[in-house]
Design an enzyme around this catalytic site. Structure first.
Site, PDB file in Angstrom:
ATOM      1  N   GLY A 196     -12.901  12.353  -2.267  1.00 40.74           N
ATOM      2  CA  GLY A 196     -14.134  13.011  -2.696  1.00 40.74           C
ATOM      3  C   GLY A 196     -15.145  13.102  -1.566  1.00 40.74           C
ATOM      4  N   ILE A 197     -16.355  13.497  -1.925  1.00 43.83           N
ATOM      5  CA  ILE A 197     -17.420  13.657  -0.950  1.00 43.83           C
ATOM      6  C   ILE A 197     -18.334  12.446  -1.043  1.00 43.83           C
ATOM      7  CG2 ILE A 197     -19.399  15.108  -0.319  1.00 43.83           C
ATOM      8  CD1 ILE A 197     -17.905  17.476  -1.375  1.00 43.83           C
ATOM      9  N   GLU A 238      -9.672  18.860  -1.818  1.00 42.51           N
ATOM     10  CA  GLU A 238     -10.427  20.101  -2.014  1.00 42.51           C
ATOM     11  C   GLU A 238     -11.389  20.383  -0.862  1.00 42.51           C
ATOM     12  OE1 GLU A 238     -12.135  19.178  -5.909  1.00 42.51           O
ATOM     13  OE2 GLU A 238     -14.040  18.796  -4.928  1.00 42.51           O
ATOM     14  N   ASN A 297     -23.881  16.836 -10.757  1.00 42.87           N
ATOM     15  CA  ASN A 297     -23.263  18.009 -10.141  1.00 42.87           C
ATOM     16  C   ASN A 297     -22.156  18.633 -10.984  1.00 42.87           C
ATOM     17  OD1 ASN A 297     -23.584  15.771  -7.614  1.00 42.87           O
ATOM     18  ND2 ASN A 297     -24.687  17.702  -7.468  1.00 42.87           N
ATOM     19  N   GLY A 305     -13.605  18.323  -8.857  1.00 42.00           N
ATOM     20  CA  GLY A 305     -12.163  18.150  -8.831  1.00 42.00           C
ATOM     21  C   GLY A 305     -11.718  16.787  -9.302  1.00 42.00           C
TER      22      GLY A 305
END
Lengths: 541, 541
Positions: B292-293, B317, B407, B411
């Site tokens: 993830g981010i 992603e 947010n 994904g």
């Protein structure tokens, strides 16, 4: 050895492994805390002789008694649920741990009393996780840097029911496949019960066994009626430690007849399908249907049988009586499942039409029947019954009041997450002793979440159908309350929603009041009705 | 027309569609309540000229003012999130409805104030649902009984950024793909912004556009570095109503440097991976990584860069700065994503090594990068950061206090539901103004459920790693509390767990006390700390 048994076990090596006394098998091979796999899915096709022998042995030796040190308890794996034999084992407290799904009064009681540890798992994922070695982490598996071989030590023993064994050693399964292919691959020892009271079901099965990553290949099905697997299961015959004859039949109770409310649900759904076809969002023959178990599910399929749809296809986990009506009127082309769960009446109906109807039935492993890859690609219409849903579209499929396990997540999650049409249906209210509408299926905040708001496209009760596609949470709430909630609960739910909006300044995405969201459960606990039912209200309805 | 623009737009038909003044485009083609699709994913590769013109037009004509009847508000679709331009539109209140994911102060504010309706959707599913016609149900689609054609009317306008257009009309995308293929297929009108400030990124993309069921085919990838799609996008050139030049760059903020706690999380994970390799549950080069981010995710990848693993693969992603370290030390063979989200520093580092590193990067549509079919088949290791998790393993990824949208699901759900290893990681506590440990990431009952107990294999904080595989709910609770909770919260969580067990006689599967499960949130609200922090406690820590 009966003549029919000899006729069914045509492989010499395995015929020589016949053991007449199952108690001998138990004594020789079964030990406390083993990891055991049983064939069977939704009460069909499980072993019977060995479970009965295990119970007899346990009772005879006074095992698993309170305070006793003598234990014989297992980590038990069954594709989904076994039959009455598992419940007998639960009564003897023989089940230490259980996954991924169960049905039965005794096993459920053990889980909810805390005697049996249970975790429910998505049904297509479970056999793969077993072969990943995730459930027995002390083992070392074959080296994936050198081989694509699956482990053969994740189960101590697999006990499976078959209907025959061919000369070449190929196992002919019976009315369910479930996790049997993975159990046979993953077990150190195998015991086969050949059931001679049921038909040898050669030709019905389409069996695929996938490798673990990084060696896994696509499941290249693009149509329900494609056959890409084998008819029989081939195993390492050296692992078979015993073959026994079983003359015990499965017991499937009769279905409850469809009632007015479930007929209404079916009718709302058929109107919805017709509108989808009208807008070309679905072809005329719809898309492959998945349908859960139960009264409402049966009604929906019954409704389809009388609604003029042709060339229907079924891609589901359980083949049930209601599908026979679709065969009878010629509207169903093919039905893929992992289990034929028919009542005695249904089974005799199928038998009478075996030559024509059995050609349209395909039995697949649950890793295939429930696989998200195929559910998504085929664009299935998934229909399942929850315990309850909430105003924003989250559903509880497993835990009553957040804590009490019913049966487990089953196939509902994989189907609803991956289907093109993800639909849940249930009656909007159920009675309590003091209130005919004491329990509502639509609540402010479900006490347990199995399907989330991201999964469900439509929700249906006898009141109507809420089409949730493309709606934001606040829109969904109004749609669900107005279309699906029972009129006696509508004002209560609307009040909760509107009060929450007032409370949620600056957090209006999905307005909730965490102080009040569970109040309906407290009403039920304290006053016997989720609507805080008082005697004087009764006159209103 | 700049020389570089002419050089980039090599197709004559499209070159002739150049419009110099974007306000003209807005005036001609944009209307209130249209369905609009923007390219872009995680703030990269979105259109800029048209959104800016839309804002200018809206301001100039005093649209969307409180009480005004003059409106210009859109149903806006972006693969995941657009850049600052979308936030400017949100400031002008131009976004009526939005899906499936957003990042930005203004858009979030509009959602949580109730001005903008938002629904978050799994990112690979979203473009397909758009092409099912699910978001605009009045339309009639092409007849699926006669044709496999996708609809071209589900969007009024698609506005996309490209880096070039070849002579044959093939569109060369930029640093993100997202839902652009589906938007271009599904739109009545297309506007192309050709960004001349960034490199023409020919050769980076692997573009596949799937049909709707019943025509959908398998995604036959079995390896991350396989290319089965085209490098360029081919569209109906008649639908293009304008081509514009863009000289506006994307703005990606710098990453926060890794801190001690995120380094600890990385270290727990690497120990876990090494143990998995030791037991042969994973190959030496692990399995394809999704990450993830955020700070923790960056740290984990940073940790991997220094841990001796070789021949790693990334199937994720978003390609982020931290992956560049893996390229630099030669440990990463290939990275598949749908967006290259690099800081200016990272982008210049990539540019300097373009010839060797760009060959290892593959950009795919989000229907492929995030597809459960591939995540499951490849056996990915998925790692994402939740808002909070609960003691039984449910996670909240989206809604703070159950209601306030951050947010969206992004994904995380598709990866965690389908991966072989589903891992969530976060710091165990965060400070509030009055308590350095005011917020715990581990709570009794999450206030919103996005990932369920059926999804998560391991949970990691700086305190340790909870391995949840094969554990029943009560076992999970102890594992999570003891391994992951911060010591100041352990006794509070244990007390909740033990009190709930006492309360749950006969419903012991997942013991809860619905009266008390949200108390920590009430503490936070009333006293500024989830642990009901009082001044006198402070001395203890």
């Amino acid at each position: 050895m009966s003549a029919i048994f000899k006729n069914r076990v045509r492989n010499k090596i395995l015929l020589n492994k016949l053991v007449e006394n199952p108690l001998e098998i138990v004594k020789t091979h079964f030990r406390d805390k083993q990891h055991i796999g049983f064939s069977g899915f939704t009460g069909i096709g499980g072993p019977k002789v060995i479970p009965n022998a295990l119970c007899e042995y346990t009772r005879h030796h006074h095992l698993n008694m309170p305070g006793s040190e003598k234990q014989m308890r297992f980590n038990l794996y069954v594709g989904a649920s076994c039959g009455v034999e598992e419940d007998k084992m639960a009564l003897e407290n023989m089940i230490l741990k259980r996954t991924p799904h169960q049905v039965g009064k005794q096993i459920r009681k053990r889980i909810n009393s805390g005697d049996t540890l249970f975790f429910d798992k998505n049904l297509s994922l479970f056999p793969q996780e077993l072969l990943y070695g995730f459930y027995n982490k002390d083992l070392t598996l074959p080296d994936p840097n050198k081989t694509d071989a699956l482990p053969s030590n994740v189960l101590d023993i697999a006990v499976i029911e078959a209907t025959g064994i061919d000369e070449d050693g190929g196992i002919i399964l019976g009315p369910s496949v479930g996790a049997t292919p993975e159990f046979l691959a993953g077990a150190s020892k195998i015991i086969i019960e050949v059931n001679t009271t049921i038909k040898e079901m050669k030709g019905l099965h389409d069996l695929v066994l996938q490798k673990n990553p990084p060696y896994r290949q696509p499941l290249n099905y693009t149509k329900v009626d494609q056959r890409l697997g084998s008819e029989k299961l081939y195993i390492d015959l050296n692992k078979v430690v015993a073959v026994v004859e079983s003359q015990i039949e499965d017991h499937i109770p009769d279905n409850t007849p469809a009632d007015e409310n479930s007929a209404k649900i079916a009718s709302h759904l058929i109107t919805f399908f017709k509108n989808e076809v009208k807008h070309n969002r679905m072809p005329k023959n719809l898309l492959p249907l998945q349908s859960g178990i139960g009264n409402v599910a049966n009604s929906v399929i019954g409704g389809l049988a009388n609604s003029g749809f042709k060339n229907l296809q079924v891609f589901t986990e359980v083949f049930q009586d209601s599908f026979l009506d679709l065969f009878a009127n010629g509207s169903l082309d093919v039905a893929s499942s992992t289990s034929i769960r028919l009542t005695p009446k249904g089974m005799s109906r199928l038998s009478q039409n075996w030559d024509s109807w059995s050609k349209k039935i395909i039995l697949r492993p649950q890793t295939v029947s429930n696989n998200p890859e195929l559910i998504r690609r085929l664009g299935c219409i998934a229909m399942n019954t929850p315990v309850e849903v909430d105003i924003y579209g989250h559903a509880n499929s497993t835990c009553v009041l957040g804590s009490k396990m019913l049966n487990g997540i089953g196939g509902s999650r994989e189907f609803l997450t991956s289907a093109k049409y993800s639909i849940m249906h249930t009656i909007s209210t159920r009675p309590t002793p003091t209130d005919p509408y004491g329990i509502t299926s639509i609540v402010p905040f479900v006490s347990h979440v199995d399907q989330t708001e991201h999964d469900i496209d439509a929700f249906v009760t006898e009141q109507g159908l809420a089409d949730l596609r493309g709606l934001a949470p606040r829109e969904r709430a109004l749609e669900i309350i107005n279309k699906c909630a029972h009129p006696v609960y509508r004002p209560i739910l609307l009040k909760y929603f509107n009060d929450s909006i007032k409370r949620c300044n600056g957090k209006m995405h999905e307005p909730h009041d965490l102080h009040k969201c569970f109040e309906m459960y407290f009403n039920l606990e304290e006053r016997g009705s989720m609507r805080a039912f008082k005697k004087t209200d009764e006159k209103l309805h």
